[in-house]
Write an enzyme that holds these catalytic residues in place. Structure first.
Site, PDB file in Angstrom:
ATOM      1  N   TYR A  27      34.377  79.906  95.331  1.00 14.11           N
ATOM      2  CA  TYR A  27      35.848  79.956  95.311  1.00 14.11           C
ATOM      3  C   TYR A  27      36.332  81.142  94.472  1.00 14.11           C
ATOM      4  O   TYR A  27      37.231  81.895  94.874  1.00 14.11           O
ATOM      5  CB  TYR A  27      36.444  78.643  94.775  1.00 14.11           C
ATOM      6  N   PRO A  80      47.241  86.285  87.680  1.00 18.52           N
ATOM      7  CA  PRO A  80      47.240  84.841  87.929  1.00 18.52           C
ATOM      8  C   PRO A  80      46.031  84.441  88.771  1.00 18.52           C
ATOM      9  O   PRO A  80      45.799  85.000  89.839  1.00 18.52           O
ATOM     10  CB  PRO A  80      48.533  84.628  88.726  1.00 18.52           C
ATOM     11  N   SER A 109      49.218  80.991  87.007  1.00 13.81           N
ATOM     12  CA  SER A 109      49.266  80.759  88.455  1.00 13.81           C
ATOM     13  C   SER A 109      50.064  79.500  88.804  1.00 13.81           C
ATOM     14  O   SER A 109      50.015  78.500  88.081  1.00 13.81           O
ATOM     15  CB  SER A 109      47.834  80.607  88.968  1.00 13.81           C
ATOM     16  N   TYR A 132      54.506  80.587  94.068  1.00 13.22           N
ATOM     17  CA  TYR A 132      54.410  80.432  95.513  1.00 13.22           C
ATOM     18  C   TYR A 132      55.655  79.680  95.954  1.00 13.22           C
ATOM     19  O   TYR A 132      56.101  78.754  95.263  1.00 13.22           O
ATOM     20  CB  TYR A 132      53.175  79.605  95.896  1.00 13.22           C
ATOM     21  N   THR A 158      54.518  85.925  94.607  1.00  9.00           N
ATOM     22  CA  THR A 158      53.413  86.408  95.438  1.00  9.00           C
ATOM     23  C   THR A 158      53.881  86.479  96.884  1.00  9.00           C
ATOM     24  O   THR A 158      54.287  85.473  97.470  1.00  9.00           O
ATOM     25  CB  THR A 158      52.193  85.483  95.280  1.00  9.00           C
ATOM     26  N   LYS A 236      54.458  90.615  94.010  1.00  8.70           N
ATOM     27  CA  LYS A 236      53.002  90.856  94.002  1.00  8.70           C
ATOM     28  C   LYS A 236      52.479  90.852  95.438  1.00  8.70           C
ATOM     29  O   LYS A 236      52.823  89.960  96.221  1.00  8.70           O
ATOM     30  CB  LYS A 236      52.332  89.746  93.194  1.00  8.70           C
ATOM     31  N   SER A 258      48.704  95.038  95.240  1.00 14.20           N
ATOM     32  CA  SER A 258      47.625  94.044  95.198  1.00 14.20           C
ATOM     33  C   SER A 258      47.269  93.613  96.605  1.00 14.20           C
ATOM     34  O   SER A 258      48.147  93.516  97.465  1.00 14.20           O
ATOM     35  CB  SER A 258      48.117  92.816  94.403  1.00 14.20           C
ATOM     36  N   HIS A 260      45.499  90.752  96.676  1.00 13.07           N
ATOM     37  CA  HIS A 260      45.144  89.378  96.307  1.00 13.07           C
ATOM     38  C   HIS A 260      43.634  89.261  96.055  1.00 13.07           C
ATOM     39  O   HIS A 260      42.998  88.268  96.403  1.00 13.07           O
ATOM     40  CB  HIS A 260      45.584  88.410  97.410  1.00 13.07           C
ATOM     41  N   GLY A 293      39.876  94.911  91.654  1.00 13.50           N
ATOM     42  CA  GLY A 293      38.692  95.748  91.437  1.00 13.50           C
ATOM     43  C   GLY A 293      38.626  96.446  90.096  1.00 13.50           C
ATOM     44  O   GLY A 293      37.730  97.274  89.887  1.00 13.50           O
ATOM     45  N   VAL A 294      39.524  96.116  89.180  1.00 17.73           N
ATOM     46  CA  VAL A 294      39.462  96.759  87.857  1.00 17.73           C
ATOM     47  C   VAL A 294      38.301  96.131  87.077  1.00 17.73           C
ATOM     48  O   VAL A 294      38.333  94.940  86.749  1.00 17.73           O
ATOM     49  CB  VAL A 294      40.784  96.581  87.083  1.00 17.73           C
TER      50      VAL A 294
END
Ligand code: FMN
Ligand SMILES: CCCCCCCCCCC(=O)C(=O)O
Length: 372
Positions: A27, A80, A109, A132, A158, A236, A258, A260, A293-294
């Site tokens: 996950y 988040p 989140s 959300y 988001t 986002k 982003s 996600h 990817g940071v």
């Protein structure tokens, strides 16, 4: 290997894998479908070169900056990520303490296993609430009001989840939450979230999200959100200049470039590949942030050189949490801070504003660039 020997954030992933069940590690770690974008988020940073300047006095380096007017110790913040109690019993509380101790922003989140009030009760710290939007707007509005009352400083809406992406590992694993966990801020939504803890033939997250998320959401709903809160709104999930322009027009206070963490649309570009397109479209009207990817301080320098006002980090934080709770998250943030400081010094930058476009070369500027 002892924890003291962990020298970069990538090393936390393998350790987290040892600690977590396959269902939970999958996950956290995997992405959508072929996971092309998941790899591309990392590869794209690898295609950017840093142009260092030398003989600059870097004896006194300052990493601090401001985010929406709030001073933070560094432009590296906590993205988040849902369900942190799957990683560690203290979940979001541990992450919030670590972010506060490192003097940076944490975004909580909507899918947290800890209530936003409990997270706020840890005390000082700059926290944003990720939102959300569900079909039940009144419920959403009440959660936004709760976040405002509890001292959250911004709402991060988001925009890239009209439905969940195809996360094949979660489907194969028939992902479910353990019975003792809840999505603490939305327990009663849509008649209750018990589906999340019941076995289905698919991912229970997908089953729940696809039934309850409002997939009719459009830019006009930013006006609705602005009407129910005085908090600044960040959007986002932006990956194009066109959407960045619409975001600015809709009155957001900032944009997060982003994909996600590659969990939604596979073959979407790496966030850092489209950062400059978004920055140019925005023309300085609102700050632009990046996640995806940071993994290195040098990635932070690259993103800032391409115009980001700061970056957010997702999985490394979760892996640090899984391995060592609050201390693990702190260590992840410290490693990134230290690496960023080294990168700044070696590139000849004393202050965040010293990092400029001339400090990097992108693929298009290097025609003979070897494809990674
Ligand atoms: C396990 C996990 C859970 C996530 N949960 C959320 C979420 O609840 N809301 C959201 O907007 N983004 C969520 N994201 C996306 C992150 O906010 C962020 O965009 C992404 O992780 C950045 O990429 P990185 O993991 O490569 O740093 C999640 C990502 C992961 C890995
Ligand atoms: C607020 C309740 C949401 C319940 C599950 C929806 C799925 C989202 C999971 C978090 C996320 O964005 C992710 O990438 O994972």
């Amino acid at each position: 290997m002892s924890l003291a020997e962990v020298v970069n954030v990538n090393e936390y992933e393998a350790r987290a894998k040892q600690k977590l069940s396959k269902m939970f590690f999958d996950y956290f770690s995997t992405g959508a479908e072929d996971q092309w974008t998941l790899q591309e988020n990392i590869r794209a940073f690898g295609r950017i070169r840093i142009r260092p300047r030398v003989l600059v006095d870097v004896s006194d380096v300052d990493l601090s900056t401001k985010v929406l007017g709030y001073k933070v110790s560094m432009p590296i913040m906590v993205a988040p990520t849902g369900h942190q109690k799957l990683a560690h019993a203290e979940g979001e509380l541990a992450t919030a303490r670590a972010a506060a101790a490192e003097d940076t922003v944490m975004v909580l989140s909507s899918s947290a296993n800890t209530s936003l009030e409990d997270v706020a009760s840890i005390g000082s710290g700059i926290r944003f609430f990720q939102l959300y939007i569900f079909k039940d707007r009144e419920y959403v509005a009440e959660v936004v009001r709760r976040a405002e009352r509890a001292g959250y400083k911004a709402i991060v809406l988001t925009g890239d989840v009209p439905r969940l992406g195809n996360r094949e590992n979660d489907i194969k694993n028939r992902f479910t939450l353990p019975a003792h966990l809840t999505v603490a801020n939305f327990v009663g939504i849509g008649g209750g979230t018990s589906i999340l803890t019941s076995k289905t033939n698919e991912s229970s997250l997908a089953a729940f999200a696809n039934a309850q998320f409002d997939s009719s959401l459009t830019w006009k709903d930013i006006a609705w959100l602005k009407g129910i809160t005085s908090l600044p709104i960040l959007i986002k999930g932006i990956l194009t200049g066109e959407d960045a322009v619409l975001a600015v027009r809709s009155g957001v206070a900032g944009i997060m470039v982003s994909n996600h963490g590659a969990r939604q649309l596979d073959f979407a570009p790496a966030s850092v590949s489209v950062l400059e397109e978004v920055v140019q479209a925005v023309q300085g009207r609102v700050p632009v942030f990046l996640d995806g990817g940071v993994r290195r301080g040098s990635d932070v320098l690259k993103a800032l050189a391409l115009g980001a006002a700061g970056v957010f980090v997702g999985r490394p934080v979760v892996y640090g949490l899984a391995v060592d709770g609050e201390a693990g998250v702190r260590k992840v943030l410290k490693i990134l801070r230290d690496e960023f400081q080294v990168s700044m010094m070696l590139a000849g930058c004393r202050r965040i504003q010293d990092i400029t476009r001339s400090h990097v070369l992108t693929e298009s500027e290097l025609p003979c660039f070897s494809k990674l």
